[in-house]
Design a protein around this motif. Structure first.
Motif, mmCIF file in Angstrom:
data_model
loop_
_atom_site.group_PDB
_atom_site.id
_atom_site.type_symbol
_atom_site.label_atom_id
_atom_site.label_comp_id
_atom_site.label_asym_id
_atom_site.label_seq_id
_atom_site.Cartn_x
_atom_site.Cartn_y
_atom_site.Cartn_z
ATOM 1 N N LEU A 1 0.795 -1.187 -0.049
ATOM 2 C CA LEU A 1 0.059 0.134 0.006
ATOM 3 C C LEU A 1 0.888 1.223 -0.327
ATOM 4 C CD1 LEU A 1 -3.028 -1.055 2.411
ATOM 5 C CD2 LEU A 1 -2.933 -0.909 -0.227
ATOM 6 N N GLY A 2 1.892 1.172 0.734
ATOM 7 C CA GLY A 2 2.755 2.430 0.577
ATOM 8 C C GLY A 2 3.360 2.609 -0.669
ATOM 9 N N SER A 3 3.927 1.676 -1.473
ATOM 10 C CA SER A 3 4.401 1.658 -2.717
ATOM 11 C C SER A 3 3.059 2.065 -3.817
ATOM 12 C CB SER A 3 4.961 0.491 -3.349
ATOM 13 O OG SER A 3 6.044 0.025 -2.641
ATOM 14 N N HIS A 4 2.043 1.817 -3.582
ATOM 15 C CA HIS A 4 0.452 2.137 -4.331
ATOM 16 C C HIS A 4 0.338 3.592 -4.067
ATOM 17 C CE1 HIS A 4 -3.421 1.837 -5.991
ATOM 18 N NE2 HIS A 4 -4.023 2.138 -5.014
ATOM 19 N N LEU A 5 0.491 4.264 -2.963
ATOM 20 C CA LEU A 5 0.364 5.414 -2.502
ATOM 21 C C LEU A 5 1.290 6.415 -3.342
ATOM 22 C CD1 LEU A 5 -1.000 7.835 -1.157
ATOM 23 C CD2 LEU A 5 0.504 7.391 1.117
ATOM 24 N N LEU A 6 2.584 5.929 -3.355
ATOM 25 C CA LEU A 6 3.771 6.635 -3.963
ATOM 26 C C LEU A 6 3.368 6.785 -5.724
ATOM 27 C CD1 LEU A 6 6.993 5.553 -2.095
ATOM 28 C CD2 LEU A 6 5.776 7.854 -2.180
ATOM 29 N N SER A 7 2.854 5.437 -6.085
ATOM 30 C CA SER A 7 2.600 5.526 -7.562
ATOM 31 C C SER A 7 1.381 6.392 -7.965
ATOM 32 C CB SER A 7 2.249 3.968 -7.830
ATOM 33 O OG SER A 7 1.799 3.965 -9.271
ATOM 34 N N SER A 8 0.440 6.474 -7.053
ATOM 35 C CA SER A 8 -0.790 7.386 -7.250
ATOM 36 C C SER A 8 0.020 9.039 -7.140
ATOM 37 C CB SER A 8 -1.666 7.398 -6.076
ATOM 38 O OG SER A 8 -2.090 5.931 -6.101
ATOM 39 N N ILE A 9 0.637 8.984 -6.243
ATOM 40 C CA ILE A 9 1.478 10.571 -5.865
ATOM 41 C C ILE A 9 2.312 10.829 -7.370
ATOM 42 C CG2 ILE A 9 3.119 11.951 -4.949
ATOM 43 C CD1 ILE A 9 2.313 10.393 -2.144
ATOM 44 N N ARG A 10 3.002 9.992 -7.854
ATOM 45 C CA ARG A 10 3.551 10.066 -9.202
ATOM 46 C C ARG A 10 2.649 10.545 -10.246
ATOM 47 N NH1 ARG A 10 6.249 6.121 -8.813
ATOM 48 N NH2 ARG A 10 4.978 4.524 -10.021
ATOM 49 N N ASN A 11 1.682 9.884 -10.299
ATOM 50 C CA ASN A 11 0.824 9.795 -11.441
ATOM 51 C C ASN A 11 -0.095 11.236 -11.213
ATOM 52 O OD1 ASN A 11 1.066 7.529 -12.369
ATOM 53 N ND2 ASN A 11 -0.348 6.414 -11.405
ATOM 54 N N GLU A 12 -0.405 11.604 -10.066
ATOM 55 C CA GLU A 12 -1.002 12.816 -9.889
ATOM 56 C C GLU A 12 -0.100 14.366 -10.373
ATOM 57 O OE1 GLU A 12 -2.663 15.927 -6.380
ATOM 58 O OE2 GLU A 12 -2.238 13.886 -5.867
ATOM 59 N N PHE A 13 1.249 14.083 -9.875
ATOM 60 C CA PHE A 13 2.153 15.122 -9.968
ATOM 61 C C PHE A 13 3.012 15.181 -11.149
ATOM 62 C CE2 PHE A 13 1.302 15.444 -5.354
ATOM 63 C CZ PHE A 13 0.977 16.613 -5.078
ATOM 64 N N GLU A 14 2.979 14.112 -12.095
ATOM 65 C CA GLU A 14 3.800 14.054 -13.237
ATOM 66 C C GLU A 14 3.749 15.243 -14.119
ATOM 67 O OE1 GLU A 14 3.063 10.387 -15.366
ATOM 68 O OE2 GLU A 14 0.915 11.024 -15.650
ATOM 69 N N ASP A 15 2.515 16.014 -14.186
ATOM 70 C CA ASP A 15 2.567 17.052 -15.092
ATOM 71 C C ASP A 15 2.409 18.461 -14.257
ATOM 72 O OD1 ASP A 15 1.991 15.310 -17.420
ATOM 73 O OD2 ASP A 15 -0.025 15.345 -16.990
ATOM 74 N N ASP A 16 2.793 18.283 -12.963
ATOM 75 C CA ASP A 16 2.603 19.673 -12.341
ATOM 76 C C ASP A 16 3.933 19.975 -11.454
ATOM 77 O OD1 ASP A 16 -0.027 20.136 -13.199
ATOM 78 O OD2 ASP A 16 -0.763 18.779 -11.646
ATOM 79 N N ALA A 17 4.874 19.125 -11.658
ATOM 80 C CA ALA A 17 6.238 19.264 -10.971
ATOM 81 C C ALA A 17 7.265 18.775 -11.589
ATOM 82 C CB ALA A 17 6.049 18.646 -9.612
ATOM 83 N N ASP A 18 8.376 18.950 -11.317
ATOM 84 C CA ASP A 18 9.765 18.508 -12.032
ATOM 85 C C ASP A 18 10.298 17.252 -11.371
ATOM 86 O OD1 ASP A 18 10.052 20.688 -14.073
ATOM 87 O OD2 ASP A 18 10.154 22.174 -12.130
ATOM 88 N N TYR A 19 10.059 17.170 -9.994
ATOM 89 C CA TYR A 19 10.489 15.883 -9.619
ATOM 90 C C TYR A 19 9.786 15.887 -8.144
ATOM 91 C CZ TYR A 19 12.951 19.108 -6.502
ATOM 92 O OH TYR A 19 13.430 20.255 -5.517
ATOM 93 N N LEU A 20 10.101 14.434 -7.940
ATOM 94 C CA LEU A 20 9.621 13.857 -6.560
ATOM 95 C C LEU A 20 10.965 13.766 -5.562
ATOM 96 C CD1 LEU A 20 6.684 11.598 -7.144
ATOM 97 C CD2 LEU A 20 6.544 14.032 -6.350
ATOM 98 N N GLY A 21 11.118 14.129 -4.415
ATOM 99 C CA GLY A 21 12.375 13.610 -3.702
ATOM 100 C C GLY A 21 11.901 13.362 -2.335
ATOM 101 N N VAL A 22 13.192 12.895 -1.518
ATOM 102 C CA VAL A 22 12.832 12.354 -0.295
ATOM 103 C C VAL A 22 14.116 12.243 0.307
ATOM 104 C CG1 VAL A 22 13.384 9.892 -0.813
ATOM 105 C CG2 VAL A 22 12.167 10.645 1.087
ATOM 106 N N GLY A 23 14.334 12.639 1.656
ATOM 107 C CA GLY A 23 15.707 12.460 2.529
ATOM 108 C C GLY A 23 15.263 12.092 3.659
ATOM 109 N N PHE A 24 16.301 11.177 3.978
ATOM 110 C CA PHE A 24 15.826 10.144 5.254
ATOM 111 C C PHE A 24 17.294 9.517 5.958
ATOM 112 C CE2 PHE A 24 15.520 7.835 1.570
ATOM 113 C CZ PHE A 24 16.328 6.703 1.687
ATOM 114 N N GLY A 25 16.947 9.183 7.247
ATOM 115 C CA GLY A 25 18.074 8.481 8.023
ATOM 116 C C GLY A 25 18.360 7.175 7.131
ATOM 117 N N ALA A 26 19.536 6.737 6.601
ATOM 118 C CA ALA A 26 19.896 6.122 5.676
ATOM 119 C C ALA A 26 19.826 4.566 6.131
ATOM 120 C CB ALA A 26 21.083 6.288 4.526
ATOM 121 N N THR A 27 19.218 3.627 5.955
ATOM 122 C CA THR A 27 19.242 2.453 6.028
ATOM 123 C C THR A 27 19.224 1.409 5.000
ATOM 124 O OG1 THR A 27 17.018 1.929 6.546
ATOM 125 C CG2 THR A 27 18.092 2.730 8.436
#
Length: 761
Positions: free
Chosen positions: A547-573
């Protein structure tokens, strides 16, 4: 002194509310019930401060029991700046006045409320309640992330806060503009608040004096549970809301163990978080006559003999917990799971965790870490403290604070969402207005966001409702929130702002453009517009369903024409890097310093959506590959090899090795013949980077890849590498490195390499 009667506007001259009488009545009521009361004084600031003095006089409280939290100066009482309100944690006051006219924040409100003792009053000075939502202060300015301005910040958080003030029990409202008492705040319950002290257990290991210091049966039970720390492979989990005495119980246990000669290491997110542990440990050791004269440091107590209680920062505590050491972790819920897991190497460990805290308490402990604890070799004892110590059950200030700051926000119960799946969930944009209009929706969404991070503060609630750069997306099942992502809009910055960043200025809320510009010297990085995934969480009952991946996929589909990139920053594991890689994000940066609290290096990853996003990603991916080999032998020489493997595997494009004929002969000689790695380590580094950025091209084991990281990329000495990776000798480790390069020679080798290899076949 006993006073009777509640004031109203009719008790006083027209337009002059009897504030002293109101304060006296609420103070008497608070003393009679051992609870706290809240008095809200709205109107012009100077008049409000004068009215606060009337409250202090009416409550008949000594000056040294009063604190004003305000940016104003010139008080005879203790004064604390709102940004330093955390200094009140671990202390108690009878009256605290919070001036909300300037620099007001949810964090300050929560911290102030937590410092008031039973029988005390919280006094909140505000602008007109009808106008408060439209006023702006320095906190709102901090929410105005460029290119937005403070005019873009909404007042939804204060709108909701005012609504809770107007209907919550135990809250008095004084309107100075109209000269009326809108609510007198009278609140009495027909129950007994006297709680007898708990008896001292007959069968006990800790000193009698320690149990005599316990104020509730809950606290005594917690202390008894902590007695198992005498044994190896013992773990205790102490859970409580704030103000239940868990830190005091931990301090009594620490002092008892030190008095017996044990070495007790105490860790917490910061020293001040552990202050109560040391106060109680020192007092007990002193009462027992066991406190050494050499205890000069309040956070390093020596007991007679070899006993000791000492504070160690979270990132160092695991290494300090030796064979004879007891480890006590206070505010465990505010630490990341990776650090908590490192403490399981301690022979005996106690995790004391606030369930709902005024500074925020992520539920990573109970949801994510608890499984690791249960699977460890430790025998786990659980104990929970429910009865408050500093004030009585049913305290209206506590219940109002929980409600106003959503400290008790929770995701939906498991039974309501256990059938959630890809085909049954709906993708929703949850606007701040949607959240403000639906309290259940707000509580479920915010409850999941708390799960997403090891530290969630009350300020985050205001950011969610008011910050113009934030937006929320969710998956719902039967209108229940099962997965949620908080996104921050970044970039789109003008030339002046970008120049300011390039020259070292900090720009709030633009993590990727800030790092790219100020650290990596790319002044154009702030031009493209991106959305950074600040937090993402899926209900624990439906995890591992994609479901987390499904949510990210839906976000990508929504913003693909309205933004230049999606990004993330986190403590690397390794796990997080792999998750984001599987969802199309690619590594562009690893920080060269560890986070002070988590102890992790941060990773930045991008998923381009436009040509401008592709250009930004491509140049930073290229620059990352160009520098990572050198950085791994320097600032990242201690990076976990599995983190390095996962970060490099998520880089796009692959690293292209470029070896001279001479270098190929050296590499082939070390792999197939009598050559040595040390003759040309740079050539081996290029091949290692080529493989780790495209691990599917050649078949290497995880052990071989870790060897590439530790020896070739991080240039560690042979002996410690061999010991860490489990080789019987350095000679075996050397042979393993040569063997690991054979598949790389076969895949990447040139004609020169092939000819050289034939000489040894």
């Amino acid at each position: 002194m006993t006073r009777s009667g509640d004031p109203s506007v009719s008790d006083s001259p027209a337009g002059t509310p009897d504030i002293e009488g109101l304060a006296a009545a609420r103070r008497d009521e608070a003393l009679a019930t051992n609870q706290r009361r809240l008095v809200v004084i709205s109107g012009e600031r100077d008049s409000g401060i004068d009215a606060a003095f009337d409250v202090v006089r009416g409550a008949d409280v000594p000056d040294d029991e009063v604190t004003f939290v305000t940016t104003r100066e010139g008080f005879r009482f203790e004064r604390i700046e709102p940004r330093h309100a955390a200094n009140l944690l671990g202390t108690t006051r009878t009256v605290v006045v919070l001036d909300a006219h300037d620099d007001f924040s949810p964090n300050a409100l929560g911290r102030v409320a937590g410092a008031i003792d039973g029988g005390g009053l919280l006094v909140l000075l505000t602008p007109s309640l009808d106008e408060w939502a439209s006023t702006r202060n320095s906190f709102d300015e901090r929410l105005a992330v460029p290119p937005a301005t403070v005019e873009d910040v909404s007042g939804r958080f204060r709108t909701r806060l005012v609504s809770t003030l107007r209907d919550h029990p135990g809250v008095a409202l004084v309107n100075l503009d109209t000269g009326t008492v809108e609510r007198d705040g009278a609140y009495e319950q027909g129950i007994t608040f006297d709680i007898p002290l708990p008896p001292v257990p007959r069968d006990r290991l800790f000193p009698r004096r320690a149990y005599e210091d316990c104020l509730t049966a809950d606290q005594s039970d917690a202390l008894a549970a902590l007695e198992v720390l005498h044994e190896d492979d013992a773990a205790v989990v102490v859970e409580a809301d704030r103000g239940r005495g868990k830190s005091s119980a931990a301090g009594l246990a620490a002092g008892s163990l030190a008095a017996e000669g044990r070495d007790v290491v105490v860790t917490a997110p910061g020293k001040r978080n552990a202050a109560e542990v040391f106060v109680r440990a020192e007092r007990l050791l002193d009462d027992l006559g066991a406190l050494s004269d050499g205890s000069a440091d309040a956070f390093d107590l020596s007991a007679r003999g070899s006993g000791r209680v000492r504070y160690v920062p979270p990132t160092e505590a695991g290494a300090e917990a030796g064979h004879e050491t007891v480890l006590i972790v206070d505010e465990a819920a505010a630490l990341p799971v990776r650090l908590l897991s490192s403490y399981l190497d301690a022979p005996a460990v106690a995790f004391c965790t606030t369930v709902r805290g005024y500074e925020g308490a992520g539920r990573g402990f109970s949801v994510r870490f608890r499984d690791r604890l249960d699977e460890s070799s430790h025998e786990v004892t659980d104990v929970r403290l429910d009865h408050p110590i500093r004030y009585a059950v049913g305290d209206p200030v506590e219940s109002w604070t929980f409600r106003a700051l959503l400290l008790d926000a929770r995701p939906p119960v498991e039974e309501l969402i256990e059938d959630a799946a890809h085909s049954t969930v709906a993708y929703r944009r949850l606007t701040p207005d949607d959240l403000l209009a639906d309290e259940h929706l707000l509580r479920e969404a915010f409850g999941l966001l708390v799960l997403a991070h090891y530290r969630t503060e009350p300020d985050d609630l205001a950011r969610l409702l008011d910050a113009p750069n934030l937006t929320l997306r969710a998956l719902t099942f039967d209108d229940r929130v099962v997965s949620v992502a908080l996104l921050a809009r970044e970039g789109g910055l003008d030339a002046e702002t970008r120049q300011h960043m390039y020259e070292g200025g900090r720009i709030r809320g633009n993590m990727l453009p800030d790092v790219f510009t100020s650290q990596l010297r790319d002044e154009q990085a702030g031009v493209p517009v991106g959305y950074r995934v600040m937090r993402i969480a899926t209900h624990h009952a439906v995890r591992s369903r994609g479901l987390g991946s499904h949510l990210l996929s839906s976000i990508r589909n929504e913003f693909e024409d309205d933004a230049d990139y999606l990004g993330v920053g986190f403590g690397a594991t390794p796990e997080l890097l792999s998750f984001w890689r599987d969802n199309g994000y690619r590594t562009v940066h690893l920080s060269t310093t560890r986070n002070d609290t988590s102890g992790e290096y941060s990773a930045l990853m991008m998923h381009p959506l436009s040509d401008a996003g592709e250009a930004l990603h491509d140049r930073h991916a290229r620059w990352f590959l160009g520098r990572i080999g050198d950085v791994l032998t320097d600032a990242l020489s201690d990076l976990d090899p599995d983190v390095a493997r996962a970060a490099l595997a998520a880089v796009d494009p692959e690293f292209e090795p470029s070896l001279s004929p001479y270098e190929w002969r050296v590499v082939v000689g070390a792999s197939y013949g009598p050559g040595q790695y040390t003759s040309a380590p740079g050539a081996f580094k290029e091949l290692a980077l080529a493989h780790l950025t495209a691990p599917k091209n050649a078949s290497l084991t995880k052990l071989e890849e870790r060897l590439l990281v530790r020896k070739v990329l991080q240039a560690r000495p042979w002996t410690p590498v061999a010991e860490e990776l489990g080789f019987h000798s350095t000679a075996q480790c050397m042979r393993a490195l040569g063997d690991a390069f054979e598949p790389l020679v076969n895949y990447y080798g040139t004609d020169v390499a092939a000819a050289e290899r034939e000489r040894y076949e």
